[in-house]
Design an enzyme around this catalytic site. Sequence first.
Site, PDB file in Angstrom:
ATOM      1  N   ALA A 190       0.837  -1.219  -0.184  1.00 43.84           N
ATOM      2  CA  ALA A 190       0.014   0.134  -0.131  1.00 43.84           C
ATOM      3  C   ALA A 190       0.844   1.268  -0.005  1.00 43.84           C
ATOM      4  O   ALA A 190       0.223   2.515   0.163  1.00 43.84           O
ATOM      5  CB  ALA A 190      -1.164  -0.135   1.245  1.00 43.84           C
ATOM      6  N   LYS A 191       2.127   1.038   0.063  1.00 42.02           N
ATOM      7  CA  LYS A 191       3.003   2.194   0.079  1.00 42.02           C
ATOM      8  C   LYS A 191       2.863   2.876  -1.196  1.00 42.02           C
ATOM      9  O   LYS A 191       2.548   2.307  -2.254  1.00 42.02           O
ATOM     10  CB  LYS A 191       4.272   2.035   0.338  1.00 42.02           C
ATOM     11  CG  LYS A 191       4.537   1.493   1.760  1.00 42.02           C
ATOM     12  CD  LYS A 191       4.292   2.760   3.000  1.00 42.02           C
ATOM     13  CE  LYS A 191       4.763   2.153   4.154  1.00 42.02           C
ATOM     14  NZ  LYS A 191       3.742   1.349   4.893  1.00 42.02           N
TER      15      LYS A 191
END
Length: 379
Positions: A190-191
Site C-alpha cells: 500500500a506504500k
Amino acid sequence: MQFRDLKTQYKQNKSEIDSAIQEVLISSQFIGGKQVRELEQRLAEYVGVKHCISCANGTDALSLVLMAWGIKEGDAVFVPDFTFFSTGEVVSFNGATPVFVDVDEKTFNLDPEKLIRAIEKVSSEGILKPRAVIPVDLFGLPANYNQIENIANHYNLLVLEDGAQGFGGNINGKMACSFGDAATTSFFPAKPLGCYGDGGAIFTNDDKTAELLNSYKVHGKGYNKYDNVRIGVNSRLDSIQAAILQIKLKAFKEHELDGVNKAYQLYTKILKNIVQTPYIPEGYYSSFAQYTIKLESKEERDGLQEKLRENDIPSMIYYVKPMHRQQAFSNQIHKEEDFRVTNELCDTVLSLPMHPYLKEEEVEEVCSVIKEYMFKRKK
C-alpha cells in the site's frame, strides 16, 4: 471503491508485470541476481544518492542502519510521537531508548522546536546519550529537513530519514530518501511504491555505511556468505519482488505521482472550506501515501467515518494511539502536556481513499458525502 486500488494498478501493468515475473521463474534465480542489482541502481539514480541497499522490509531497513551506526543501550534516539510503531520499535530492538517528540500541528511531521527541547532535556538529565533522530515523511510529505539537519549538526546527532511513506516526494527538487546521513523506505503493497509482499531499501552516500549494511543484511558476511565477520540478520529482497518493482517504478515516475497529486488538488478544491485539508508548505511535493483530513472532535471524526461506511466508502484512521501510550513503551514516564498535538490528531484525523487511479467522479462522491454530513452537523 478501493482505499488503495492495487487491482486496477495491476490490470494496467499486467503484461509487463507477468513477463517480469516469468523471466525470474525461467531463470530460477530467486535470491539476488540481476533484477535486484538493476533495481538498486535505478532507485539510487532516481533518489540521487550513491548507494541503494535493498532488504526484506522497511522495518529491517531502519534497524539495519541503527546496527551499522552502532546504536546501543544507553543511547537516545528521537522519534516523532505521531507515526507507525516500527519507527520507535527499531530503536528499542537495538537496545537504545526512543525519545518521543510531539509533531507540528500543520504538517503532522516532527516539530523542530520541540526536538530541541527534547534533546536539551535528555542532555541535562545525563542518563542517556543523544545519538540520532528519525524524522518520518508522514503521509507522503517530507519532514522539515532544513531545520532538523541544522539541529542535528549543532548537537552532533545522526539523521535517519524514515521515508516509508514519502518515496517520490521532494523539497525544492531534492528527493525524499536523500536527506540525512541515511534514509529508508518500505515497499509494503500500500506504500507509494509497493511490491506484492514485503520489501524495503536503504539509501546513503557513505561508502563505509553501505559496506556494513551489505554485510549485516546477509548474516554479517565477509567476502561471501560463508565468511561471517560479524553478527547480522537475514534480510534480503527476493528477485520476484525486485522484478515487479522495476515495472512499478516506471509507472510511478511516468504517471502515478501525477495521478495522486491531481486527486489531492481535486479533494482540496472541494473540501478546503469544509474540513481541514492537508497542508503542503511552499517548495514541498508530497507523494500522498494518504490523503488525511482533520475534524473538530473525535465525535465528529467517528461520525463521519460511519457515514462514509454507510455509503460503501472506505476510510482509515492513522493513528488511533500515539507512540508514548503504546503498551510496549509503558516503562517510560511521560507528561501528556508534552504531546498535545499528537493526542489531538489521534482523535481527529481521517484518511480518505487515495491512489493514482482514483476517478474524478469517485473523489466527488466522497466529497459529497462529507459535505452532506458536515452541513447537517452545523444546522
